[in-house]
Design a protein around this motif. Structure first.
Motif, PDB file in Angstrom:
ATOM      1  N   TYR B 171       0.868  -1.183   0.000  1.00  0.00           N
ATOM      2  CA  TYR B 171       0.000   0.000   0.000  1.00  0.00           C
ATOM      3  C   TYR B 171       0.904   1.231   0.000  1.00  0.00           C
ATOM      4  N   TYR B 192      -7.700  -1.833   8.674  1.00  0.00           N
ATOM      5  CA  TYR B 192      -8.547  -0.735   8.195  1.00  0.00           C
ATOM      6  C   TYR B 192      -8.356  -0.456   6.709  1.00  0.00           C
ATOM      7  N   ASN B 195     -10.945  -0.820   3.987  1.00  0.00           N
ATOM      8  CA  ASN B 195     -11.876   0.257   3.618  1.00  0.00           C
ATOM      9  C   ASN B 195     -11.438   0.965   2.345  1.00  0.00           C
ATOM     10  N   ALA B 196     -10.137   0.983   2.115  1.00  0.00           N
ATOM     11  CA  ALA B 196      -9.621   1.647   0.914  1.00  0.00           C
ATOM     12  C   ALA B 196      -9.739   0.752  -0.310  1.00  0.00           C
ATOM     13  N   ARG B 198     -12.588  -0.896  -1.026  1.00  0.00           N
ATOM     14  CA  ARG B 198     -13.991  -1.081  -1.379  1.00  0.00           C
ATOM     15  C   ARG B 198     -14.236  -0.822  -2.859  1.00  0.00           C
TER      16      ARG B 198
END
Lengths: 301, 203
Positions: B171, B192, B195-196, B198
């Motif tokens: 990432y 988390y 969430n990026a 999606r």
């Protein structure tokens, strides 16, 4: 711990003030006066062309004095022919010395979430402008926010890496302020006051919520509800067609911020207290007539 | 917007940078005045490799910074981002560009040698593959997996995510998890990031 404690530990006591704001307004044009009074001083700026000045508020000022201060400048420029080209801009320095580090983090996070809406208002010439790059134009800013907005690193922000973002965090260790560089050049209070008001509204909200809270609130309330709760009476001024999509996208691009800058608290937005802080256009019209700057200073050029 | 800008200012802002001409990314080789006193830009098309002079009609150009992210180039991927530094350049210039070679430490020696050569070529800002980055064209994760059969070492499947041949997930240039049993698992503390990932998060 307030940011002033950190500044004090680094011998930067001169930055510490209870006043709210510093304003820099760049203009080009003709017949521009050199102003040096209790409200404004004049400096040259290398990024401007032709006859040009940067008018800088004379030290930090209280927010409730801003209408008067702006009126003073406008009066002094009434005989000038202004050319507010793409090179000109307005920079707002927001005092953060009396805030906690969490408030600084949250103010930055809120600003970045709404950055597209704010840049939209700031002016077409300011979008993608190399002197006020948005975080999606220059994503290095996000890494710098994560790196430097911590107790151990905040005094070591590398100004060369971040200064030309639309929100400048390099002014934190230098002046104790967050610098907002996005607004186009203007001396119109009808443009300036909604801009200043919304920036200080973000700070006020940020006093009650961590970045993690902001993220959770935005997910819980939905993007529209979150935007309405945050912008409140300024919603209609800043709304545009793709605002919700842009906020969703920004939240995704900024995902590291709320998960790095966390807290356990989940507080509601303090709406009533926020409204008290704003300066309204009516005040500009009313108060502007009451008090004039020290004319002796101006004449003493 | 730039109608009153001098030739020197235009050179300072645009020469040796990437901007968009009719929405296609181009590298500005030079800025000059023609014999009939018109400002002209020498543009190298990243898409076609052609280099020609064009008049400076502002409506034909998009000077806003190009969106960056992962670049897929000759079997490697690099995370690119712009730094908000003072360099007077409006377009994307080498001075304001950061390149993260995310998978370098996961490569063997021979691959590192190849990766370094590719890395150096990015700095010329002429790569055709930059067009895909700027426009946000990436293979799906499924297609990325098939590219390892063609000697690829690392493939970005998103502006912010890439995968290497060993199934590590990166990432923004940092290893954050792995791909196993048909799904992405993030390391502890980095969950988390799902969430990026999606659907439709990156337009």
């Amino acid at each position: 711990m307030k940011f002033s404690d950190i500044l004090g530990a680094y011998g930067k006591d001169k930055c510490i003030t209870s006043k709210d704001i510093g304003i820099e307004i760049e203009v080009e044009g003709r017949n521009l006066p050199k102003i040096d009074n209790s409200y404004w001083v004049t400096v040259k700026d290398g990024s401007l062309r032709g006859e040009s000045y940067e008018y800088v508020s004379n030290g930090p000022q209280y927010l409730n004095k801003v209408p008067l201060i702006l009126k003073s400048l406008k009066n002094r420029l009434k005989d000038s022919e202004l050319n507010l080209s793409y090179r000109t801009s307005v920079h707002i320095h927001m005092n953060m010395t009396q805030e906690t580090l969490q408030t600084i983090q949250s103010t930055v996070y809120l600003y970045l979430l709404f950055e597209d809406a704010l840049l939209n208002y700031a002016g077409e010439s300011r979008k993608g402008n190399r002197f006020c790059l948005g975080f999606k134009d220059a994503e290095g800013l996000v890494g710098s926010v994560l790196q430097y907005l911590t107790p151990n690193t905040i005094m070591h922000v590398n100004g060369e890496e971040v200064r030309y973002a639309s929100i400048n965090i390099a002014s934190l260790p230098k002046y104790g302020t967050l610098e907002f560089r996005a607004l186009r050049g203007t001396v119109d209070e009808k443009v300036l006051l909604p801009w200043i008001n919304i920036l200080f509204k973000l700070r006020e909200i940020a006093r009650y919520v961590s970045p993690e809270d902001i993220y959770n609130l935005s997910m819980k309330k939905g993007t529209e509800g979150f935007a309405r709760d945050t912008l409140q009476e300024y919603f209609n001024i800043y709304y545009y067609d793709s605002m919700y999509e842009d906020i969703d996208y920004n939240r995704s691009c900024l995902i590291d911020i709320p998960f790095k800058f966390t807290t356990n608290a989940l507080l509601p937005l303090p709406q009533k207290r926020i409204i008290k802080q704003r300066i309204i256009l009516d005040e500009f019209n009313e108060e502007g007539e009451e008090e004039q700057p020290d004319e002796e200073d101006e004449d003493g050029e | 917007m730039f109608k009153d800008a001098s030739l020197d200012d235009l050179k300072m802002m645009f020469a040796k940078t990437i901007i968009r001409y009719k929405e296609f990314p181009v590298f500005v080789e030079d800025v000059a005045i023609s014999r009939d006193e018109k400002v002209m830009l020498e543009l190298y098309s990243l898409s076609t490799g052609e280099c020609k002079w064009y008049p400076f009609n502002e409506e034909d150009y998009n000077f806003k910074p190009v969106r960056l992210g992962y670049l897929n180039l000759r079997g490697f991927s690099y995370y690119l981002y712009r730094k908000p530094v003072r360099k007077y350049k409006q377009g994307l210039a080498l001075e304001s560009l950061a390149i993260v070679d995310s998978g370098y430490h996961f490569l063997d020696n021979e691959e590192r040698g190849r990766s370094q050569k590719v890395y150096k070529s990015i700095k010329e800002l002429h790569s055709k593959e930059l067009v895909a980055t700027i426009k946000g064209y990436y293979p799906s994760l499924k297609d990325a997996l098939t590219m390892f059969e063609d000697m690829a070492c690392e493939v970005a499947f998103d502006r912010q995510f890439s995968i290497d041949r060993k199934m590590n997930i990166f990432y923004k240039g940092c290893p954050v998890g792995c791909y196993e049993d048909g799904k992405i698992s993030f390391n502890k503390g980095q969950e988390y990031l799902s969430n990026a990932l999606r659907k439709n998060y990156e337009i």
